[in-house]
Design an enzyme around this catalytic site. Sequence first.
Site, PDB file in Angstrom:
ATOM      1  N   PHE A  24       3.828  -5.787   5.844  1.00 45.29           N
ATOM      2  CA  PHE A  24       2.851  -6.715   6.410  1.00 45.29           C
ATOM      3  C   PHE A  24       1.812  -7.057   5.350  1.00 45.29           C
ATOM      4  CE2 PHE A  24      -1.171  -7.616   8.604  1.00 45.29           C
ATOM      5  CZ  PHE A  24      -0.768  -8.678   9.408  1.00 45.29           C
ATOM      6  N   GLY A  25       1.601  -8.361   5.116  1.00 50.48           N
ATOM      7  CA  GLY A  25       0.594  -8.824   4.166  1.00 50.48           C
ATOM      8  C   GLY A  25      -0.518  -9.560   4.893  1.00 50.48           C
ATOM      9  N   GLU A  99      -0.756  -3.400  -6.131  1.00 48.24           N
ATOM     10  CA  GLU A  99      -1.800  -2.951  -5.206  1.00 48.24           C
ATOM     11  C   GLU A  99      -2.456  -1.644  -5.667  1.00 48.24           C
ATOM     12  OE1 GLU A  99      -2.599  -4.986  -2.706  1.00 48.24           O
ATOM     13  OE2 GLU A  99      -0.981  -6.343  -3.255  1.00 48.24           O
TER      14      GLU A  99
HETATM   15  C1  SIN Z   1      -2.351  -7.688   1.241  1.00 46.26           C
HETATM   16  O1  SIN Z   1      -2.404  -8.874   0.911  1.00 46.26           O
HETATM   17  O2  SIN Z   1      -1.646  -7.358   2.233  1.00 46.26           O
HETATM   18  C2  SIN Z   1      -3.062  -6.609   0.517  1.00 46.26           C
HETATM   19  C3  SIN Z   1      -4.275  -7.049  -0.196  1.00 46.26           C
HETATM   20  C4  SIN Z   1      -4.035  -8.010  -1.310  1.00 46.26           C
HETATM   21  O3  SIN Z   1      -3.130  -7.785  -2.136  1.00 46.26           O
HETATM   22  O4  SIN Z   1      -4.739  -9.017  -1.394  1.00 46.26           O
END
Ligand code: SIN
Length: 187
Positions: A24-25, A99
């Site tokens: 999930f993003g 990340e």
């Molecule tokens: C995400 O997008 O799910 C994590 C945070 C990011 O990489 O901006």
Amino acid sequence: MSLNTVAINQRMTQFDDHAEVWLFGYGSLIYKADFPFLARRPASITGWTRRFWQGSHDHRGTPDAPGRVATLVAEPGAVCHGMAYLVTPEEFAHLDYREKNGYLRVATCIAFDAGGSAEGLVYIAADDNAAFLGAAPDRVIAAQIAGASGPSGPNRDYLQALAQALRDMGKPDDHVFAIERQLARLG
Ligand code: SIN
């Protein structure tokens, strides 16, 4: 907790024996999918709210002038909308590196907008990580974003790309849009 979370995430083996894993993003992972995926579906997770409370030293800022990027903060009953990707477990080497500035893989139930759900993973930067910045007024967050830039580009682009992606998905986010308005005022 160390600034680089790669080693910790590599010990998170919960889904290693799965042929495919849902991810999930909710931040840049919505609008920048720089990895192969088998499927992509609009989705949400419950109990979390999106906040620009995480410092970015490696993507949208520098160690001397960190930017601010999205993380999730626990909030009972809150629903966070985003994008779910079906990936093979091999993709997590790249994702862990991307990340690495404080985000840990967390297992969660992902509800698909079209119906159904699946157990999957989300990267969350918790308040005990070294890069966590925490709450600040919208105008202060916007000013920090306006002044920050890193190897992935200006911090402003991250905020604006996320706001636009949420608009395109029809999933307004008061926090993101309020910072976007403050940013526009700064010119
Ligand atoms: C995400 O997008 O799910 C994590 C945070 C990011 O990489 O901006």
